[in-house]
Design a protein around this motif. Structure first.
Motif, PDB file in Angstrom:
ATOM      1  N   SER A  78      -6.147  -1.544   5.371  1.00 31.29           N
ATOM      2  CA  SER A  78      -6.108  -0.753   6.592  1.00 31.29           C
ATOM      3  C   SER A  78      -5.886   0.714   6.266  1.00 31.29           C
ATOM      4  CB  SER A  78      -4.992  -1.250   7.518  1.00 31.29           C
ATOM      5  OG  SER A  78      -4.800  -0.344   8.582  1.00 31.29           O
ATOM      6  N   ARG A  79      -6.585   1.592   6.994  1.00 34.81           N
ATOM      7  CA  ARG A  79      -6.439   3.026   6.761  1.00 34.81           C
ATOM      8  C   ARG A  79      -5.026   3.484   7.091  1.00 34.81           C
ATOM      9  NH1 ARG A  79      -9.345   7.372   5.618  1.00 34.81           N
ATOM     10  NH2 ARG A  79      -8.799   9.386   6.526  1.00 34.81           N
ATOM     11  N   ASP A  80      -4.384   2.826   8.052  1.00 35.77           N
ATOM     12  CA  ASP A  80      -3.046   3.216   8.457  1.00 35.77           C
ATOM     13  C   ASP A  80      -1.968   2.591   7.595  1.00 35.77           C
ATOM     14  OD1 ASP A  80      -3.801   4.928  10.436  1.00 35.77           O
ATOM     15  OD2 ASP A  80      -3.660   3.452  12.048  1.00 35.77           O
ATOM     16  N   GLU A  81      -2.308   1.604   6.803  1.00 33.24           N
ATOM     17  CA  GLU A  81      -1.302   0.930   6.000  1.00 33.24           C
ATOM     18  C   GLU A  81      -0.779   1.867   4.912  1.00 33.24           C
ATOM     19  OE1 GLU A  81      -0.637  -3.399   3.814  1.00 33.24           O
ATOM     20  OE2 GLU A  81      -2.643  -2.677   4.253  1.00 33.24           O
ATOM     21  N   GLY A  82       0.509   1.964   4.826  1.00 31.77           N
ATOM     22  CA  GLY A  82       1.121   2.814   3.803  1.00 31.77           C
ATOM     23  C   GLY A  82       1.223   4.268   4.195  1.00 31.77           C
ATOM     24  N   VAL A  83       0.779   4.621   5.410  1.00 36.21           N
ATOM     25  CA  VAL A  83       0.868   6.013   5.866  1.00 36.21           C
ATOM     26  C   VAL A  83       2.211   6.205   6.544  1.00 36.21           C
ATOM     27  CG1 VAL A  83      -0.182   7.860   7.225  1.00 36.21           C
ATOM     28  CG2 VAL A  83      -1.622   6.087   6.199  1.00 36.21           C
ATOM     29  N   PHE A  84       3.181   6.719   5.793  1.00 35.63           N
ATOM     30  CA  PHE A  84       4.527   6.934   6.327  1.00 35.63           C
ATOM     31  C   PHE A  84       4.880   8.416   6.232  1.00 35.63           C
ATOM     32  CE2 PHE A  84       4.517   2.499   4.963  1.00 35.63           C
ATOM     33  CZ  PHE A  84       4.965   1.879   6.122  1.00 35.63           C
ATOM     34  N   PHE A  85       5.698   8.868   7.169  1.00 33.45           N
ATOM     35  CA  PHE A  85       6.061  10.276   7.246  1.00 33.45           C
ATOM     36  C   PHE A  85       7.542  10.450   7.000  1.00 33.45           C
ATOM     37  CE2 PHE A  85       2.215   9.745   9.687  1.00 33.45           C
ATOM     38  CZ  PHE A  85       1.450  10.828   9.295  1.00 33.45           C
ATOM     39  N   PRO A  86       7.930  11.284   6.034  1.00 28.72           N
ATOM     40  CA  PRO A  86       9.340  11.475   5.712  1.00 28.72           C
ATOM     41  C   PRO A  86      10.049  12.276   6.811  1.00 28.72           C
ATOM     42  CG  PRO A  86       7.995  12.997   4.459  1.00 28.72           C
ATOM     43  CD  PRO A  86       7.049  12.095   5.188  1.00 28.72           C
ATOM     44  N   TYR A 135      -0.652  15.013   3.386  1.00 28.20           N
ATOM     45  CA  TYR A 135      -0.042  16.349   3.483  1.00 28.20           C
ATOM     46  C   TYR A 135       1.476  16.317   3.357  1.00 28.20           C
ATOM     47  CZ  TYR A 135      -4.512  17.772   5.678  1.00 28.20           C
ATOM     48  OH  TYR A 135      -5.819  18.028   5.976  1.00 28.20           O
ATOM     49  N   TYR A 136       2.108  15.315   3.975  1.00 24.69           N
ATOM     50  CA  TYR A 136       3.560  15.309   4.097  1.00 24.69           C
ATOM     51  C   TYR A 136       4.245  14.340   3.137  1.00 24.69           C
ATOM     52  CZ  TYR A 136       2.368  17.776   8.385  1.00 24.69           C
ATOM     53  OH  TYR A 136       1.870  18.677   9.290  1.00 24.69           O
ATOM     54  N   SER A 137       3.521  13.780   2.195  1.00 31.45           N
ATOM     55  CA  SER A 137       4.138  12.879   1.221  1.00 31.45           C
ATOM     56  C   SER A 137       5.189  13.631   0.414  1.00 31.45           C
ATOM     57  CB  SER A 137       3.083  12.306   0.271  1.00 31.45           C
ATOM     58  OG  SER A 137       2.161  11.490   0.955  1.00 31.45           O
ATOM     59  N   THR A 138       6.270  12.950   0.083  1.00 28.26           N
ATOM     60  CA  THR A 138       7.311  13.584  -0.727  1.00 28.26           C
ATOM     61  C   THR A 138       6.957  13.493  -2.208  1.00 28.26           C
ATOM     62  OG1 THR A 138       8.522  11.486  -0.583  1.00 28.26           O
ATOM     63  CG2 THR A 138       9.192  13.239   0.900  1.00 28.26           C
ATOM     64  N   GLY A 173      -6.152  13.969   6.530  1.00 31.64           N
ATOM     65  CA  GLY A 173      -5.195  14.400   5.530  1.00 31.64           C
ATOM     66  C   GLY A 173      -4.874  13.405   4.439  1.00 31.64           C
ATOM     67  N   LEU A 174      -5.539  12.237   4.429  1.00 31.91           N
ATOM     68  CA  LEU A 174      -5.270  11.256   3.368  1.00 31.91           C
ATOM     69  C   LEU A 174      -6.159  11.559   2.179  1.00 31.91           C
ATOM     70  CD1 LEU A 174      -5.106   7.891   5.394  1.00 31.91           C
ATOM     71  CD2 LEU A 174      -3.290   9.531   4.894  1.00 31.91           C
ATOM     72  N   TYR A 175      -5.545  11.894   1.039  1.00 28.46           N
ATOM     73  CA  TYR A 175      -6.358  12.210  -0.133  1.00 28.46           C
ATOM     74  C   TYR A 175      -6.308  11.126  -1.200  1.00 28.46           C
ATOM     75  CZ  TYR A 175      -1.848  14.029  -1.826  1.00 28.46           C
ATOM     76  OH  TYR A 175      -0.536  14.177  -2.187  1.00 28.46           O
ATOM     77  N   ALA A 176      -5.462  10.121  -1.017  1.00 32.52           N
ATOM     78  CA  ALA A 176      -5.436   8.995  -1.958  1.00 32.52           C
ATOM     79  C   ALA A 176      -4.711   7.833  -1.292  1.00 32.52           C
ATOM     80  CB  ALA A 176      -4.738   9.373  -3.261  1.00 32.52           C
ATOM     81  N   ARG A 177      -5.175   6.634  -1.576  1.00 34.33           N
ATOM     82  CA  ARG A 177      -4.516   5.442  -1.048  1.00 34.33           C
ATOM     83  C   ARG A 177      -4.614   4.343  -2.096  1.00 34.33           C
ATOM     84  NH1 ARG A 177      -6.613   1.420   2.053  1.00 34.33           N
ATOM     85  NH2 ARG A 177      -8.443   2.661   2.528  1.00 34.33           N
ATOM     86  N   MET A 178      -3.505   3.671  -2.324  1.00 34.29           N
ATOM     87  CA  MET A 178      -3.451   2.629  -3.341  1.00 34.29           C
ATOM     88  C   MET A 178      -3.040   1.319  -2.678  1.00 34.29           C
ATOM     89  SD  MET A 178      -1.377   4.945  -6.104  1.00 34.29           S
ATOM     90  CE  MET A 178      -1.347   3.675  -7.363  1.00 34.29           C
ATOM     91  N   ALA A 216       0.826  -1.207   0.000  1.00 32.12           N
ATOM     92  CA  ALA A 216       0.000   0.000   0.000  1.00 32.12           C
ATOM     93  C   ALA A 216       0.862   1.258   0.000  1.00 32.12           C
ATOM     94  CB  ALA A 216      -0.926   0.009   1.221  1.00 32.12           C
ATOM     95  N   ILE A 217       0.315   2.306  -0.601  1.00 33.29           N
ATOM     96  CA  ILE A 217       0.915   3.636  -0.544  1.00 33.29           C
ATOM     97  C   ILE A 217      -0.213   4.623  -0.275  1.00 33.29           C
ATOM     98  CG2 ILE A 217       2.120   5.446  -1.812  1.00 33.29           C
ATOM     99  CD1 ILE A 217       3.459   3.344  -3.480  1.00 33.29           C
ATOM    100  N   ALA A 218      -0.034   5.473   0.734  1.00 31.45           N
ATOM    101  CA  ALA A 218      -1.015   6.504   1.040  1.00 31.45           C
ATOM    102  C   ALA A 218      -0.395   7.867   0.770  1.00 31.45           C
ATOM    103  CB  ALA A 218      -1.462   6.398   2.500  1.00 31.45           C
TER     104      ALA A 218
END
Length: 295
Positions: free
Chosen positions: A287-295, A219-222, A278-283, A214-216
């Motif tokens: 899980s809603r938290d899956e793929g939510v990583f912060f740089p 706001y803070y995605s690079t 703040g999640l505007y797209a998820r692939m 997954a990738i979410a």
């Protein structure tokens, strides 16, 4: 209701003016060569001190639903050509409106549809070398003459969230990572005028933006960001690094700019707010938290 305003800088801070009058201060950075490329390393302190200016409204368009041609109900974007004409992409009405430099309405460019001279979704407007008008219209570019006459459709095989016109009818843009890649990455690519042939100019990876399935995006995605500088150059940068590449329109690096900067952390409160709103797209993933990583 949204109003679209053009603003001009009205005044500069006294410190900046005094610095200019007193002569150019000594620059405290360094210039190095890395792998044959000139790298300009800027210090933390600005050369002329903090840059401050006031804004004065010069022209206002929109905001009045009674004036239908200049009513932009949702997410308008603006492009200005060399003659000062304004092109407003009005996503609420799915159209492109052209105004002259005084704000007088000139014409609607194209229309919604799937035929010649029509776009499925009106996107950003780009101005070509001959002042021709390129409208991002879903999976294709819809091209009009400076007089608004339809010229051609150009289909592009690659999905590019950000793009700009390149030399000779080519395009430069960014790709979006996908878990299906196995090794998700962000790429800056050049697409030839046929819309099918492409090559990679640069690519960036950040393990904090990746999950196995997954990738979410939030706001803070690079991201890779890019902007034209002239007819034969552009700049691009990756938001995970304090570095800007200055390149020609073939993507060849001319030099690199860097700045000494201390990365700012993201607080636990900001992370919680991002996960909630703040999640505007998820692939991929469930899980809603899956793929939510912060740089």
């Amino acid at each position: 209701k949204l109003a679209l305003a053009l603003v001009v800088a009205a005044s500069f801070c006294a410190g900046l003016l005094l610095a200019v009058q007193a002569g150019k201060p000594a620059w405290k950075g360094t210039v190095l060569t890395e792998d044959g490329i000139k790298v300009v390393k800027n210090p933390v302190e600005p050369l002329y001190g903090e840059f401050v200016f006031d804004l004065k409204e010069d022209l206002r368009l929109g905001g009045d639903p009674e004036k239908e041609v200049s009513y932009f109900p949702r997410r308008p974007s603006l492009t200005v050509d060399a003659a000062g004409n304004l092109y407003v992409t009005d996503r609420g009405n799915n159209r492109v409106q052209m105004f002259d430099k005084t704000g007088a309405f000139v014409r609607t460019v194209g229309r919604q549809g799937q035929g010649p001279g029509e776009y499925m979704f009106a996107g950003y407007v780009h101005i070509g070398a001959d002042r021709d008008i390129w409208v991002e219209g879903g999976p294709q570019w819809v091209v009009f003459s400076k007089d608004g006459l339809f010229l051609k459709n150009v289909f592009v095989s690659k999905s590019m969230p950000q793009k700009m016109l390149g030399p000779g009818g080519s395009f430069i843009g960014t790709t979006q990572p996908s878990p299906a890649q196995g090794d998700p990455k962000l790429e800056l690519i050049k697409v030839e005028p046929d819309g099918k042939t492409f090559r990679t100019i640069a690519e960036f990876r950040n393990e904090l933006n990746q999950a196995k399935d997954a990738i979410a995006f939030h706001y803070y995605s690079t991201w890779i960001n890019l902007a034209p500088v002239s007819a034969d150059s552009f700049v691009y940068g990756f938001s995970g690094e304090y570095r800007i590449w200055y390149a020609d329109t073939e993507g060849r690096t001319l030099f690199v700019m860097t700045k000494t900067e201390k990365p700012q952390g993201i607080s636990a409160e900001e992370k919680d707010e991002t996960r909630k709103n703040g999640l505007y797209a998820r692939m991929g993933g469930n899980s809603r938290d899956e793929g939510v990583f912060f740089p």
